[in-house]
Every structure is written in C-alpha cells, then in structure tokens.
Motif scaffolding. Sequence first.
Motif, mmCIF file in Angstrom:
data_model
loop_
_atom_site.group_PDB
_atom_site.id
_atom_site.type_symbol
_atom_site.label_atom_id
_atom_site.label_comp_id
_atom_site.label_asym_id
_atom_site.label_seq_id
_atom_site.Cartn_x
_atom_site.Cartn_y
_atom_site.Cartn_z
ATOM 1 N N HIS A 7 0.818 -1.209 0.000
ATOM 2 C CA HIS A 7 0.000 0.000 0.000
ATOM 3 C C HIS A 7 0.859 1.269 0.000
ATOM 4 N N ASP A 67 23.816 -13.900 9.183
ATOM 5 C CA ASP A 67 25.176 -13.464 9.509
ATOM 6 C C ASP A 67 26.157 -14.005 8.472
ATOM 7 N N SER A 117 25.605 -12.531 4.988
ATOM 8 C CA SER A 117 26.126 -11.172 4.838
ATOM 9 C C SER A 117 27.640 -11.206 4.611
ATOM 10 N N LYS A 130 8.090 -20.441 7.889
ATOM 11 C CA LYS A 130 8.495 -19.524 8.966
ATOM 12 C C LYS A 130 9.842 -18.874 8.659
ATOM 13 N N GLU A 136 10.405 -14.809 8.031
ATOM 14 C CA GLU A 136 11.267 -14.058 8.950
ATOM 15 C C GLU A 136 12.552 -13.595 8.274
ATOM 16 N N MET A 187 13.638 -9.756 7.212
ATOM 17 C CA MET A 187 14.854 -9.122 7.738
ATOM 18 C C MET A 187 15.762 -8.653 6.600
ATOM 19 N N ARG A 224 14.144 -5.507 5.123
ATOM 20 C CA ARG A 224 14.265 -4.387 6.063
ATOM 21 C C ARG A 224 15.698 -3.883 6.141
ATOM 22 N N LYS A 276 17.931 0.011 6.701
ATOM 23 C CA LYS A 276 19.256 0.199 7.316
ATOM 24 C C LYS A 276 20.339 0.424 6.268
ATOM 25 N N PHE A 317 21.745 -1.580 4.447
ATOM 26 C CA PHE A 317 22.764 -2.601 4.664
ATOM 27 C C PHE A 317 23.085 -3.273 3.325
ATOM 28 N N PHE A 333 26.076 -8.030 10.269
ATOM 29 C CA PHE A 333 24.617 -7.961 10.145
ATOM 30 C C PHE A 333 23.997 -7.715 11.520
ATOM 31 N N MET A 339 20.291 -7.563 13.355
ATOM 32 C CA MET A 339 18.891 -7.919 13.119
ATOM 33 C C MET A 339 18.001 -6.674 13.156
ATOM 34 N N PRO A 340 17.314 -6.355 12.054
ATOM 35 C CA PRO A 340 16.500 -5.142 12.035
ATOM 36 C C PRO A 340 15.136 -5.370 12.672
ATOM 37 N N ASP A 366 11.692 -4.527 14.735
ATOM 38 C CA ASP A 366 10.757 -3.438 15.007
ATOM 39 C C ASP A 366 10.109 -3.692 16.368
ATOM 40 N N TYR A 378 6.544 -2.815 18.658
ATOM 41 C CA TYR A 378 5.153 -2.447 18.436
ATOM 42 C C TYR A 378 4.556 -1.895 19.721
ATOM 43 N N LEU A 399 3.404 -7.887 13.686
ATOM 44 C CA LEU A 399 2.863 -8.226 12.373
ATOM 45 C C LEU A 399 2.978 -9.737 12.174
ATOM 46 N N LEU A 418 6.148 -12.922 12.729
ATOM 47 C CA LEU A 418 7.525 -12.464 12.919
ATOM 48 C C LEU A 418 7.922 -12.766 14.367
ATOM 49 N N SER A 419 8.230 -14.028 14.627
ATOM 50 C CA SER A 419 8.440 -14.455 16.015
ATOM 51 C C SER A 419 9.741 -13.914 16.591
ATOM 52 N N PHE A 420 10.628 -13.367 15.728
ATOM 53 C CA PHE A 420 11.876 -12.831 16.264
ATOM 54 C C PHE A 420 11.671 -11.487 16.959
ATOM 55 N N GLU A 421 10.483 -10.913 16.807
ATOM 56 C CA GLU A 421 10.251 -9.616 17.445
ATOM 57 C C GLU A 421 8.875 -9.521 18.110
ATOM 58 N N GLU A 464 -3.574 -5.225 5.986
ATOM 59 C CA GLU A 464 -2.233 -4.820 6.434
ATOM 60 C C GLU A 464 -2.277 -3.448 7.101
ATOM 61 N N ARG A 465 -3.097 -2.561 6.545
ATOM 62 C CA ARG A 465 -3.180 -1.215 7.126
ATOM 63 C C ARG A 465 -3.909 -1.234 8.468
ATOM 64 N N GLN A 508 -1.413 -2.453 10.977
ATOM 65 C CA GLN A 508 -0.415 -1.436 11.329
ATOM 66 C C GLN A 508 -1.018 -0.371 12.236
#
Lengths: 445, 313
Positions: free
Chosen positions: A82, A211, A214, A238, A242, A246, A249, A254, A256, B3, B5-6, B8, B10, B34, B37-40, B226-227, B230
């Motif tokens: 969007h 890691d 990269s 999954k 994920e 990353m 993003r 970033k 990167f 690297f 980890m980016p 976010d 919430y 969202l 995304l289990s890492f965050e 999605e909106r 967010q």
Amino acid sequence: MALSGVEIFKHLPKTNCKKCGYPTCLAFAMKLAALQESTDKCPDLSEEAKKFLGAAAEPPIKGITLGPKGVKVGEETVLFRHEKKFVNPCPIALNIKDTEGADAITKHIADVNSSEIDRVGQMLRVDLICVTDESGDAARFAAVVKQVADGAPNAGLILNSSRPASIEAAIGHCADKKPLVYGANAENLDAMVKIAKEKKVALGIFAKGLDALSDLSEKVKGMGVTDIVLDSGARTAKEMVEEYTMIRRAALKKSFKPLGFPVISFVGRDDSTFEAVVASIGIMKYASIIVVNSIEKWKTLALLTLRQNIYTDPQVPMQVEQKIYKIGDANENSPLLVTTNFSLTYFIVRGEIENSKVPCWLAIMNVEGLSVLTAWAAGKFVAGSIANFIKDSEAPKLVAKKELILPGYVSVLSGSLEDKLGDGWKVVVGPREANQLPAFLKGRA
Amino acid sequence: MPFVMPKDTYAGKVNTLTFGSEDKAVTIGGENGLPFLSFESIIPNRPLIALEIQDVAPSDWPDTVRTVYDGVSDSPAKWARFCQDSLGAKIVALRLTGTHPDRENRSAEDAVKTVTEVLSAIDVPLMILGSGHTEKDAQVLKAAAEAAKGRECILGKAQEENYKTIVTAAIANNHKLIAMSQLDVNLAKQLNILITQMGFNKDNIIMDPMSSALGYGIEYTYSVMERIRQAALVQNDPMMQTPLLCDIGPNVWKTKESAAPESELPEWGSLEERGIVWESVTASTMIMAGCNLLVMRHPKAIEAVNKLVSELI
C-alpha cells in the motif's frame, strides 16, 4: 537510502564554480537529490565523495536481469504494497533434476513452453527453469542443460550445482542467455566467482543464516561480482517470512549493502497443493525468484494470479477491458446493463448478476478504472460518453429490445442519456448497490 | 560490516477473544506484532479455521466441494456433526443462507429450529452467520442469538445498516460479534466505534474487512488488512485491535476458476485441484495479511492451510 539535498551538499566542493550548469553547489545538490542530475557533471568532485554519492545513488536492492527475454528481479523499494507498487514480479522457476529420465525432462520442457496464460490482458508464464545437479556427473548435468536450453529457448536458466566442474561443463550451452549460476558457498567460492566473472553471469550465493550470508555477500562483492542473488537457506514457511523480512528491512531501512540483492527461494514440496501454498508465502513476502518442483496448470494459474494481484500498482485502479460481457446464456431478449471498468465494480456486479441466475449482457465502459460515482463526478461516465460507447459497441446488435439498465447512483443521467441514445432507446434505472441486482433482475424476468 | 537484526517494536496488541463453551472453547488473537515475525513478537494463538455449513442444501456450490458433503448436507445437524467428528473441525460456521428473501425465505422461527438442532449435535464452538440480507439478518440473528444463549457463539454479520438490533441481541445473550464493513480502513473503525458506543465490549468484536477471492480484488483486502494491523500495532489504535475474520467460502466458490470444467478451459488444468488451490491460496493470502479466523469449505484446502500455519508458527 536516498540522501537529502543538504546531505549531498556536504560532499560537494562548495566553490559555486557553475561548471555543472547550476548557479550554486546547493542548487546542484538539490537536483542530485531529486535524481534529475548525475554527479559526473561536477569535474571537481573528490574520489571519496564520488564513491559515497555513487553508493547512495544505487537502488537499495540491486536489479538483475535474467534469461533471453530479460526478466528483471530486485529493485524493490517498499515493505508493504500500500506504500508503493512492488516493482518486479518474482519469476517462477521449474526445478528439473538431471537424474530424471529424458522423457520426463522433455515433458517438463513442454510444460514450461505451454505455461502461458492470459490474465486480465496480461500474458503470464513460467519464466525460468532450474536445472539441478543431482547426479554429480558434470557431463550429464551439461547434457541436460543443453537439452533444456535448446528445448525451451525463451526460458531463463538457473544452473543449480555447487560443483564448479559441473557449472564449467554446462555454462557454454547457455552463457549468452543470462543464466543464474547457483551457486557459491564458503567452500567453492573462488572457483564460482571466477566462472561468474569470466562469463559475466549473475551468481547465487548460499549460506545458512543471515550473519554468514552477509559475510559471504561482502566477500563475493569484494572479489568483483556485482550481480548477486541471495539464499539464506530458508526452506520452511516460517524461515521464509522471517528471513526475507529481515533481508528486505536491512536493505531498505538500514541501507545494509550486503543484503541489498534479490532473494531466491526454493519451496519444493512433494504435495503439489501444499507447495503452491508455501510458494504463495514467497510471492507475498519478498522472494525475488521462486523455484517449484511442479507446474500443473491449475497451480501455475493460482500462483501467477496471486503474483499479478500483489504486484498491482495500489495507486492505479485495476481495470478490465472495455467490452460487452456475456453472462450466462444471454440472448437477444436478455437485459443489457452498463457500468464502469473499475475491476472491483466489474467483479462485484458480475458476481451479483451470476447470483441472480438471470442471463445478461454487461456493458463495461472504459473510464480509466474509476468507480461509477467517481467516474460520473470526473465527467467520464456521463450521458454523452455512455451513449457513444453503447452506439459504437456491438450492443445494438445483441439485444432486440433497445433498453439499457443504468446504475442507480447515476439515475440523474437517465433522461439525457435517453436523448443522446435516440433511435428508440429506453433507459431503465437499476439499483444503487450491486447486491440489490438479483432481486431487481428476477423482478423483471 | 556485521549484520544487525532489524527488529521493530510495536506499541499495540491484537485483542484476545475466546468463544464457545467449556473445554471446547477456542481463543484467537493476542499477537503483538505483524504476522508470523516471532523474532520480534509473541504469537500466543494460531489462526483458526471454521468449517462452513448451511441451513439449506448447498445446491449452488460447485460439484467438487458439494459432493464432499453428500449424504450429510440435507440436514444441518448431520452436516455439523460430520464436520466435528469426521473432519475434526474446531469450529463450525452455520450460514443461514435459506433465510434470504431471494432464496427459500425461511423464517426466523425456522432459523431458531436449525440453530437449536445444530447446537445439540456438536460441542465445538458455533458461528452463526446470516444470509447477508441486512434487514432479514436483523430479525433472524436476534432470534438465533436467543436460541443459542449460553454457548458463547460468534454472531454476524453486523453491518452499518443493521448493527443496532444485532448488537442488542449479542449483549442480551452473551455472544461475540462480527462487525463487517465494505473494504475500507476508516469504515471498519467507524463501525467498531458505533458498536462500542452501544455498550458492547470491544474485546468481543471480530472485524470482517470484507474478503475477496484470489484474482478478484484480493489485493484490496490484503492491503486494507495490512493497514488495519499497522494501525492496531504501530499506531496503537484501540479501535483497530479487534481480531480479523475472513469469510472466504462464498467468494472463492463462485469464481469461474473453482467451477469451470477442464473440458471448457484446458489451459486451466484439473478442476478439482484448481478449486482446492484457489481456496487454499486465498486463505494463505489472508493469513499473511493478519487474519485470525477463517471460514472455509473444502476439507483439503483446510488441511493445506492448517499445515501451513503449523509451519509458520
């Protein structure tokens, strides 16, 4: 990440020498920030500044073109559709193992060659074939690559082997077709980079986890390969969601650079329906190339349709073709309805006509994809233009009774439309909302 | 360059909603990030799927999905029990299609009888869906809500035109509520506000942004969802934090892709698998946009989507 004019200005000579054609360095910086000028215009730029500004001007995710037809991947600019259009639709690649029999391979090639479908006016197809070295036999791998390259001349190729000898043997058959060599890993790095540089082809790189990936990416780039495709080893849904999130993003938010490349996703599963579902995750969540084990027609149809939907420009309404659509067994006594070519309008109106079970002719008029009220307000769906559209269309030949059903929201047009149509046409005001169509149509039948 | 980890963070969280009774009750929502995304973020409850049944025989469903229910679809109670016992449904969604004035025009009393029969046939949670005719749904759902008192059902769909009656019935009989709006972030929020202004607890609302099928405007639903997510999580808007429902069966199974025979369209391949993949991929798309509860029809599509969710969690 795009730099602002002021940030760019800091790296310019600040002499206001005007050699670039602009009165001041700041004015030139503003043009650079707007991507309307190139740093080449400044003759006094230091090497350091050139390098910095050059890197900043590169797209955050590198674009790479594959295959004889030039399928572009990468160059994405957003995480959510969007915000802005997703740019380069991810090609689907069919995986073929070099251990499969000749007949099976011939069938795969035929399937790819006949995979094209027409979806709302776009021709979509399976664009790539991934030949996988299962045999470990360089000669066999090369022979299959040759068979595929000759048999599917329009498809791009992915040479999937971690053995440099196999790639060496095969690449001669397709080096001119912009193949992707997949690929390099920590062990075979030197040999694979050498091939990619010599043959000027894109190189897929594999390392488990972001890691390691990269590090590998930086190394490969340092060795002089610029067209890189990433594989972080994500195989489960999954891991795909994920890791690809990353990667995107890191590249976009970033800046990167080591992860600023397209991503290749191997979604192969034994169960074809399940493979389709996993592939759908890749389409939504940032895979740039999706490798599947099978391409039954029903599956390709679903995946290419989803890809088209997700990669549609959210700021440009989706449109359907202007024409008179036949719904059910419509004949010369069936009602004729008119509405606009905004795809949602069309889908909803069509759906409700189908629900009514009353066969109809649906005249879809091109108003650049606006809904009925918006098109009316914009002066595109008005008496004169509707009358011209109907008279110039095949509608007068399709219906015996000259009667046109108009959307209720523009009932105000009915009188003038009847005048403009002339020739005995009658205009009937239909319902305002599509969900009232079944009752309306049945009431008239 | 190492690297990093980016991640976010919430500000908000999706409401948790439990429905059904006793040990068969189920819970959806509760995630604070969202989708997947289990890492965050934490995803305490997986998206669930309700199996759709109807109060009348599904004569308008394409053969490939209708025949799955041959022998049981002549009786809603039998059909519901088949879903629970043979197909392992965790939730059954009863659509009162036959009450639509353009269909069998069954009365509110007929609907009460059906709801009562279905409830005595199953102990998994029940969703009670009207026919989509806003005026008739108000009468039918009011009566159905009374008949289902004590079972903590999900009742729907309340729309702008009829929400008042349905909200009152849901409050009086202790049910959860589906709030449906027409594919628009602001309309969705507006309806949630109107409903809560009547004293309805916002934690008991589930939002239906209006689903669409693959190839038929699904990208609009996808982006609206999605909106909404967010707004709920990033902007921490409490009126957008209700779980999301996608009722995809009716849209999927009226597409040409799910019904046109292969003989007519050889380039589209096998009809049976085409219908299943159409429903599966529509569902996976909704799940990636943040859907918490799906209503679906084909057991094989449900199996594929459940398998996907297990892989995503």
